[in-house]
Design a protein around this motif. Structure first.
Motif, PDB file in Angstrom:
ATOM      1  N   LEU A  75       4.992 -46.392  53.882  1.00  0.00           N
ATOM      2  CA  LEU A  75       5.013 -47.545  54.798  1.00  0.00           C
ATOM      3  C   LEU A  75       4.826 -48.846  54.015  1.00  0.00           C
ATOM      4  N   ASN A  76       3.869 -48.847  53.078  1.00  0.00           N
ATOM      5  CA  ASN A  76       3.668 -50.043  52.249  1.00  0.00           C
ATOM      6  C   ASN A  76       4.952 -50.433  51.527  1.00  0.00           C
ATOM      7  N   SER A  77       5.610 -49.420  50.946  1.00  0.00           N
ATOM      8  CA  SER A  77       6.849 -49.700  50.222  1.00  0.00           C
ATOM      9  C   SER A  77       7.897 -50.291  51.152  1.00  0.00           C
ATOM     10  N   ILE A  78       7.991 -49.750  52.358  1.00  0.00           N
ATOM     11  CA  ILE A  78       8.989 -50.259  53.308  1.00  0.00           C
ATOM     12  C   ILE A  78       8.678 -51.708  53.676  1.00  0.00           C
ATOM     13  N   ILE A  79       7.412 -51.988  53.973  1.00  0.00           N
ATOM     14  CA  ILE A  79       7.041 -53.350  54.377  1.00  0.00           C
ATOM     15  C   ILE A  79       7.321 -54.331  53.248  1.00  0.00           C
ATOM     16  N   VAL A  80       6.858 -53.984  52.045  1.00  0.00           N
ATOM     17  CA  VAL A  80       7.021 -54.898  50.915  1.00  0.00           C
ATOM     18  C   VAL A  80       8.503 -55.096  50.590  1.00  0.00           C
ATOM     19  N   THR A  81       9.273 -53.992  50.594  1.00  0.00           N
ATOM     20  CA  THR A  81      10.704 -54.111  50.275  1.00  0.00           C
ATOM     21  C   THR A  81      11.425 -54.927  51.340  1.00  0.00           C
ATOM     22  N   ALA A  82      11.220 -54.579  52.600  1.00  0.00           N
ATOM     23  CA  ALA A  82      11.917 -55.296  53.672  1.00  0.00           C
ATOM     24  C   ALA A  82      11.521 -56.772  53.663  1.00  0.00           C
ATOM     25  N   GLY A  83      10.238 -57.030  53.540  1.00  0.00           N
ATOM     26  CA  GLY A  83       9.766 -58.419  53.559  1.00  0.00           C
ATOM     27  C   GLY A  83      10.379 -59.231  52.442  1.00  0.00           C
ATOM     28  N   SER A  84      10.351 -58.705  51.222  1.00  0.00           N
ATOM     29  CA  SER A  84      10.852 -59.531  50.120  1.00  0.00           C
ATOM     30  C   SER A  84      12.370 -59.615  50.100  1.00  0.00           C
ATOM     31  N   VAL A  85      13.053 -58.566  50.568  1.00  0.00           N
ATOM     32  CA  VAL A  85      14.516 -58.657  50.606  1.00  0.00           C
ATOM     33  C   VAL A  85      14.951 -59.705  51.641  1.00  0.00           C
ATOM     34  N   LEU A  86      14.319 -59.690  52.814  1.00  0.00           N
ATOM     35  CA  LEU A  86      14.708 -60.659  53.847  1.00  0.00           C
ATOM     36  C   LEU A  86      14.368 -62.084  53.429  1.00  0.00           C
ATOM     37  N   LEU A  87      13.151 -62.284  52.959  1.00  0.00           N
ATOM     38  CA  LEU A  87      12.758 -63.631  52.534  1.00  0.00           C
ATOM     39  C   LEU A  87      13.623 -64.092  51.359  1.00  0.00           C
ATOM     40  N   GLY A  88      13.874 -63.172  50.441  1.00  0.00           N
ATOM     41  CA  GLY A  88      14.699 -63.505  49.281  1.00  0.00           C
ATOM     42  C   GLY A  88      16.114 -63.888  49.695  1.00  0.00           C
ATOM     43  N   LEU A  89      16.644 -63.187  50.688  1.00  0.00           N
ATOM     44  CA  LEU A  89      17.993 -63.468  51.171  1.00  0.00           C
ATOM     45  C   LEU A  89      18.043 -64.851  51.820  1.00  0.00           C
ATOM     46  N   LEU A  90      17.056 -65.122  52.648  1.00  0.00           N
ATOM     47  CA  LEU A  90      17.013 -66.422  53.333  1.00  0.00           C
ATOM     48  C   LEU A  90      16.959 -67.557  52.319  1.00  0.00           C
ATOM     49  N   SER A  92      17.599 -67.507  48.989  1.00  0.00           N
ATOM     50  CA  SER A  92      18.701 -67.630  48.026  1.00  0.00           C
ATOM     51  C   SER A  92      19.993 -68.040  48.721  1.00  0.00           C
ATOM     52  N   ALA A  93      20.225 -67.553  49.945  1.00  0.00           N
ATOM     53  CA  ALA A  93      21.463 -67.924  50.642  1.00  0.00           C
ATOM     54  C   ALA A  93      21.474 -69.419  50.961  1.00  0.00           C
ATOM     55  N   SER A  94      20.339 -69.953  51.406  1.00  0.00           N
ATOM     56  CA  SER A  94      20.322 -71.371  51.758  1.00  0.00           C
ATOM     57  C   SER A  94      20.591 -72.226  50.528  1.00  0.00           C
ATOM     58  N   THR A  95      19.884 -71.960  49.437  1.00  0.00           N
ATOM     59  CA  THR A  95      20.106 -72.740  48.217  1.00  0.00           C
ATOM     60  C   THR A  95      21.518 -72.533  47.670  1.00  0.00           C
ATOM     61  N   ALA A  96      21.985 -71.298  47.709  1.00  0.00           N
ATOM     62  CA  ALA A  96      23.322 -71.011  47.178  1.00  0.00           C
ATOM     63  C   ALA A  96      24.378 -71.785  47.954  1.00  0.00           C
ATOM     64  N   TYR A  97      24.206 -71.852  49.272  1.00  0.00           N
ATOM     65  CA  TYR A  97      25.191 -72.566  50.089  1.00  0.00           C
ATOM     66  C   TYR A  97      25.241 -74.046  49.704  1.00  0.00           C
ATOM     67  N   VAL A  98      24.081 -74.662  49.587  1.00  0.00           N
ATOM     68  CA  VAL A  98      24.036 -76.078  49.220  1.00  0.00           C
ATOM     69  C   VAL A  98      24.628 -76.277  47.820  1.00  0.00           C
ATOM     70  N   LEU A  99      24.279 -75.394  46.891  1.00  0.00           N
ATOM     71  CA  LEU A  99      24.793 -75.555  45.526  1.00  0.00           C
ATOM     72  C   LEU A  99      26.307 -75.345  45.463  1.00  0.00           C
ATOM     73  N   ALA A 100      26.825 -74.511  46.362  1.00  0.00           N
ATOM     74  CA  ALA A 100      28.261 -74.230  46.331  1.00  0.00           C
ATOM     75  C   ALA A 100      29.065 -75.340  47.005  1.00  0.00           C
ATOM     76  N   ARG A 101      28.483 -75.994  48.006  1.00  0.00           N
ATOM     77  CA  ARG A 101      29.279 -76.882  48.842  1.00  0.00           C
ATOM     78  C   ARG A 101      28.877 -78.354  48.821  1.00  0.00           C
TER      79      ARG A 101
END
Lengths: 281, 300
Positions: A75-90, A92-101
């Motif tokens: 459960l710990n692994s799931i929480i930590v993985t899901a949390g950091s993947v989602l936050l990381g996506l949010l 990195s995607a926001s910064t990547a979009y601004v840097l690209a456009r």
């Protein structure tokens, strides 16, 4: 299109090498499964590849799951993985979009900062990170691990997603702006849905990396209640010097491997895409 | 006025979409790296009150420490061994699985990548058991050919133990580079190979004259990547399999850093080893790039 090999002997040698390597990959995994079903007596009295005795000791799995609290590490692994993947996506995607456009002062420098950071050995940051987390009271917390893991995947995500956003046609965005959409609206309603394949690729690669991460987990967590699966595997192996529970250890290895293996089976293409996108600098 | 609000909302958007990420990144990635350089100048046991500035003494001590030299040697041994082992096999597999009409090519490719999705801690523990003198299947396999049970302690010979760390590292690394090279080969226009076929060039000739020069860029990236990830990360498998032993014979820079800092509480000294890793990986990157650039010219 491809030229077949002319000599049958050469073909056989090639096949043999491929088969040997396939066996060297698969056999240790099969061995792990077989050994997860044995007791110590079988380990000591029989050859290493002997099949486990019937009845199979499936109880090794329930034993680590309950007695060794693998249910909570899982459960710990799931929480930590899901949390950091989602936050990381949010992030990195926001910064990547601004840097690209968007062109703005320092946009190039910002991009270079993220890319250059991929060249710095993370082992260098290990010691300061420990003290930083300590002073922020984030040692032994899932949120602390989530923050560190999130930060560790940002550069990769930005790199891949900038490339992805740049490859999308500009017409759609322009149409959205003509229709009166704000910058935020354009991003969330038009660009984000369009970039789904890129987001999935980044997410999958990050899930694999974070689920498997060991060293930061070991340094930043020493409270057993907060262990992730890899951290507990390391601890369990160290404990084996004092008590021999090989069967349960092999069961524990399998419990750690199976989720990523299942994921790999379903998302092979995305993983390959992520690798090739991430390595072409 | 209207222009003003437009650029204002644009700036707000840019700030909202870059600053949180940057803040995160600075706090958890950039700041620790900068701090590491600073810590390396102190004698420090981890308690704030005992931090004493000693300038470059940690570095002086480091170069006087025979274990550091041994660790550097081991690191480069692993770098060289992994580059040779991984590049040879990954290139072979990539070519075999793309250029030849093998049935099952897709199957082999999927299988070969599996070790790369497994956690390094699992790889370490698994190989510890493969090498295990009592229950490991390496000894079990050898026992098939001998009268008596083989009971070699594979990780127990200081002069050779570092060699035993190469197979797991190569085993776990190949899939990634194979996928990279497969992508590179698939990018080569098939007309090149067709033309070569018509001229009667054999497979080996095609490999040397078409495939190799055209994937050389990817191979360079792979070699640099193997070097960096090894100097940076091979200590995890070292720590799990031998803890740097027996008798420091398998110590690498990373494992020595870990031991010094988190076992013996010489954090300043540990940080100095971290700086050494950074410097050596930068120097090695430059040197390797130089060497491989010359290589390209020779080949063309």
């Amino acid at each position: 299109m491809q030229s077949p090999i002319k000599h049958p002997a050469v073909k056989i040698i090639f096949y043999a090498i491929l088969l040997i390597w396939a066996v060297s990959v698969l056999y240790p995994l099969l061995w792990t499964l077989l050994d997860a079903l044995k007791n110590n007596q079988q380990f000591l009295s029989k050859a290493p590849w002997a099949l486990p005795d019937v009845p199979l000791l499936w109880s090794n799995f329930s034993y680590v799951w309950e007695k060794y609290s693998f249910s909570s590490y899982f459960l710990n692994s799931i929480i930590v993985t899901a949390g950091s993947v989602l936050l990381g996506l949010l992030l990195s995607a926001s910064t990547a979009y601004v840097l690209a456009r968007y062109k703005f002062k320092g946009s190039n420098a910002l991009y270079l900062l993220y890319i250059a950071s991929m060249m710095v050995p993370f082992v260098l940051a290990l010691i300061p990170l420990f003290f930083l987390m300590n002073s922020l009271h984030l040692i032994n917390t899932k949120i602390g691990l989530i923050f560190v893991y999130t930060s560790s995947v940002l550069a990769f995500g930005i790199f891949v997603l900038v490339g992805f956003f740049r490859s999308l046609p500009k017409d759609l965005e322009e149409a959205a702006v003509v229709d009166g959409a704000s910058h935020f609206g354009t991003f969330f309603r038009v660009m984000l849905p369009l970039s789904q394949p890129g987001l999935i690729t980044v997410a999958i690669v990050n899930v694999l990396n974070i689920w498997n991460e060991y060293i930061m987990g070991t340094i930043l967590v020493n409270d057993p209640a907060q262990y992730t699966l890899p951290v507990e595997i390391g601890v369990m192996q160290a404990e084996m010097q004092y008590r021999t529970e090989w069967g349960p250890l092999f069961a524990a290895l399998l419990i750690t491997i199976i989720p990523v293996l299942v994921m790999y089976i379903f998302f092979q293409r995305q993983i390959a895409n992520g690798i090739t996108a991430g390595a072409v600098k | 006025m209207k222009r003003g609000t437009a650029s204002f909302s644009r700036n707000i958007f840019i700030a909202a979409f870059t600053l949180p990420t940057l803040l995160f990144f600075c706090l958890f990635t950039i700041w620790p790296v900068v701090q590491a350089l600073y810590y390396s100048l102190f004698d420090w046991s981890g308690m704030a009150q005992h931090k004493t500035f000693i300038g470059f003494d940690n570095f002086v001590d480091m170069f006087k420490d025979p274990i550091v030299w041994r660790a550097i040697g081991n690191d480069y041994f692993l770098v060289a061994g992994k580059i040779v082992g991984i590049m040879l096999l990954a290139t072979f597999f990539a070519v075999a699985l793309t250029r030849f009409n093998f049935k099952l090519a897709g199957f082999f490719r999927s299988i070969f990548f599996i070790p790369n999705v497994i956690s390094v801690v699992v790889v370490g523990v698994l190989w510890n058991f493969i090498y295990n003198p009592q229950i490991g299947f390496l000894n079990g396999f050898l026992s098939l050919f001998t009268k008596e049970q083989v009971t070699i302690a594979w990780l127990g010979f200081p002069s050779h133990t570092i060699w035993m760390l190469l197979p797991p590292a190569i085993w776990a690394g190949i899939g990634f580079y194979m996928i990279l090279l497969i992508a590179a080969i698939q990018n080569i226009p098939s007309s090149y190979f067709e033309a070569a076929d018509m001229e009667g060039a054999g497979q080996w000739r095609q490999f040397r004259s078409i495939t190799l020069p055209l994937i050389w860029e990817q191979m360079k990236v792979s070699i640099l990547n193997i070097m960096m990830t090894t100097l940076n990360g091979s200590f995890v498998i070292v720590w799990l399999m031998t803890e740097g032993g027996p008798d420091n014979s398998t110590q690498v820079m990373g494992s020595y850093l870990y031991q010094m800092a988190f076992r013996q509480y010489h954090f300043g000294f540990g940080a100095a080893i971290g700086v050494l890793i950074l410097v050596l990986s930068l120097i090695t990157t430059i040197v390797l790039q130089r060497i491989m650039r010359q290589e390209t010219i020779e080949m063309i």
